[in-house]
Design an enzyme around this catalytic site. Structure first.
Site, PDB file in Angstrom:
ATOM      1  CE1 TYR A 129      -4.441  -1.267   0.331  1.00  0.00           C
ATOM      2  CE2 TYR A 129      -3.068  -3.145   0.925  1.00  0.00           C
ATOM      3  CZ  TYR A 129      -4.282  -2.628   0.517  1.00  0.00           C
ATOM      4  OH  TYR A 129      -5.338  -3.471   0.287  1.00  0.00           O
ATOM      5  CE  LYS A 172       2.928 -17.741   2.895  1.00  0.00           C
ATOM      6  NZ  LYS A 172       2.312 -19.013   3.353  1.00  0.00           N
ATOM      7  CG  ASP A 205      -0.750 -19.806   4.815  1.00  0.00           C
ATOM      8  OD1 ASP A 205       0.158 -19.021   5.129  1.00  0.00           O
ATOM      9  OD2 ASP A 205      -0.587 -21.037   4.763  1.00  0.00           O
ATOM     10  CG  ASP A 246      -7.295  -5.090   2.302  1.00  0.00           C
ATOM     11  OD1 ASP A 246      -8.430  -4.908   2.774  1.00  0.00           O
ATOM     12  OD2 ASP A 246      -6.971  -4.711   1.171  1.00  0.00           O
TER      13      ASP A 246
END
Length: 466
Positions: free
Chosen positions: A161, A232, A333, A357
């Site tokens: 972003y 992640k 995840d 998000d």
């Protein structure tokens, strides 16, 4: 302070909220800028403002009142000023510090790519705060939606972003790819394909630590039981993985007396269950299979056990760690599964921008969807509360859309201002109205025996139920 913004006069009866030394000073008559929003935002804002004013009047008997100041952004602004986000709008949100907005269209074909992102970056609103909890009566696709009660802190200014990207085929993209391939990746088998669009994913120590700091402080202030760092890092070790590492540093260096990490809890718990347990055996219990790992890894785990017991054995041992805020981390995840099958294990989540998000929307789906999901963008001295859904232009001006997202964002705003009586009045009235099955079409189609009502009628019922 100006007397008008975008040609709209500032209410003379109101006063600006002030901020100094980390503290807001809120008058009984604050001026709060609002952006109506595009598309369905017009219907939603009209309904929400009525509810806000009624709650403040009923809660404080006329002793407090919000003086609203409309500021322009989005389609309405472009029609009037040929500018999607006028300088006066940004200045008003800065001057009056706390604002609220409906959904905005992202301009197509140039200009500011996202008005929401622009506002966040211009005021450095680095915390995107999304509480997700269940209100009785709301239709849900899961069996026990009431078990999910989390507050998500999403870093708001970095990651993808940051908006640093270059279109495929442009000279900028070619220059970037040439530099990466021929300098940074020289001598390796890795290459960026020449026909790629490319983007940069910056994640800084500063940005990561201040976000995690805010999340932990929220947990401390609100009696939350855990803070989970979502990342992640198993794949992106130097960005997402670094976010995790820096988050743990904030926790253990700045909140040492109030927190325990998950691994520390294992070490202390093992010793409590097995008095006299050796350091090596403790290390083996927290890392099964350690005997098959390289010797240096085994020694590092043994040292971790020794350092933990030396650092917090007295302050956190003997079961005292169980009353501390638990700091954990989970792969991005994995958290999607976790909030469905083990929702009660999570309380506060701290995430990088893109992960946050995704996760915030997925969590909202379990408790009624984005139509009832509030949000806030908060910085140091500034806050903008907002609907989390889109503009749904095909439903614009039809008086049919669920106004819950903006209304509950207003609840967040009133809590932020310290007007908790008004906040609870709105929240409790909304829950009561939904339990009465007096709802807009999105809920009515999922609820047997419900009465489908207009946006404006839903607001009127809330006011009646206060």
């Amino acid at each position: 302070m100006q007397t008008s913004y975008n040609g709209i006069a500032v209410p003379t009866e109101g006063k600006a909220i002030e901020y100094a030394n980390g503290t807001y000073t809120v008058p009984d008559n604050p001026i709060i800028p609002y952006i109506e929003g595009d598309g369905t935002g017009r219907d939603i804002w009209k309904a929400s403002q009525r509810v806000f004013d009624a709650a403040v009047e009923k809660a404080y008997g006329g002793k407090k009142k919000v003086y609203w100041l409309e500021v322009l952004a989005g389609e309405k602004s472009y029609r009037k000023t040929q500018n999607w986000l006028p300088d006066d709008t940004v200045k008003a949100t800065v001057d009056f510090r706390v604002s609220i907005k409906g959904p905005l269209t992202t301009p197509v074909g140039g200009g500011i790519r996202s008005l929401n992102v622009a506002l966040r970056q211009l005021m450095d609103l680095y915390q995107c705060v999304r509480p997700v909890k269940y209100y009785a009566g709301v239709p849900s696709p899961v069996k026990h939606p009431e078990k999910l009660d989390i507050v998500l802190f999403r870093e708001n200014t970095e990651d993808i972003y940051a908006g640093i990207e270059f279109r495929e085929g442009t000279p900028e993209a070619k220059k970037f790819i040439d530099f990466v391939n021929n300098t940074m990746l020289a001598g390796t088998k890795k290459k960026v394909r020449e026909d790629s669009g490319v983007g940069v994913k910056p994640i800084s120590i500063f940005g990561s630590k201040r976000l995690v700091r805010a999340a932990i402080q929220y947990a401390v202030d609100h009696g939350r039981k855990s803070v989970t760092l979502v990342h992640k890092g198993n794949i992106q070790k130097f960005t997402e993985g670094a976010f995790r590492e820096w988050g743990y540093e904030v926790a253990t260096e700045e909140f040492r007396d109030k927190v325990v990490t998950e691994r520390e809890s294992w070490i202390l718990g093992n010793l409590e269950q097995h008095p006299g347990l050796s350091t090596r055996d403790n290390a083996t219990m927290i890392e099964p299979g350690i005997e098959y790992a390289p010797p240096e890894f085994g020694e590092s785990v043994i040292k971790e056990v020794e350092d933990t017991l030396q650092a917090i054995g007295e302050t956190h041992g003997g079961g005292k760690w169980k009353s501390k805020i638990l700091i954990t981390d989970r792969i991005a995840d994995s958290i999607f599964q976790q909030i469905i099958i083990r929702p009660s294990d999570y309380s506060v989540l701290a995430t990088t921008n893109l992960n946050g998000d995704y996760i915030s929307d997925a969590a909202a789906a379990q408790v009624g969807g984005l139509g009832i999901a509030p949000g806030a963008n908060i910085g140091d001295g500034f806050a903008c509360f907002e609907a989390t859904h889109g503009t749904a232009p095909k439903y614009a001006d039809l008086d049919v859309i669920n106004p819950g997202s903006v209304m509950l964002s207003g609840v967040m705003m009133f809590d932020f201002l310290g007007w908790t009586e008004a906040a609870r009045m709105i929240e409790n009235s909304m829950e009561k109205t939904i339990q009465q099955k007096f709802v807009t079409y999105d809920f009515e189609r999922q609820m047997q025996g419900a009465t489908k009502v207009k946006t404006s009628e839903f607001a009127s019922k809330l006011i009646e139920n206060m």
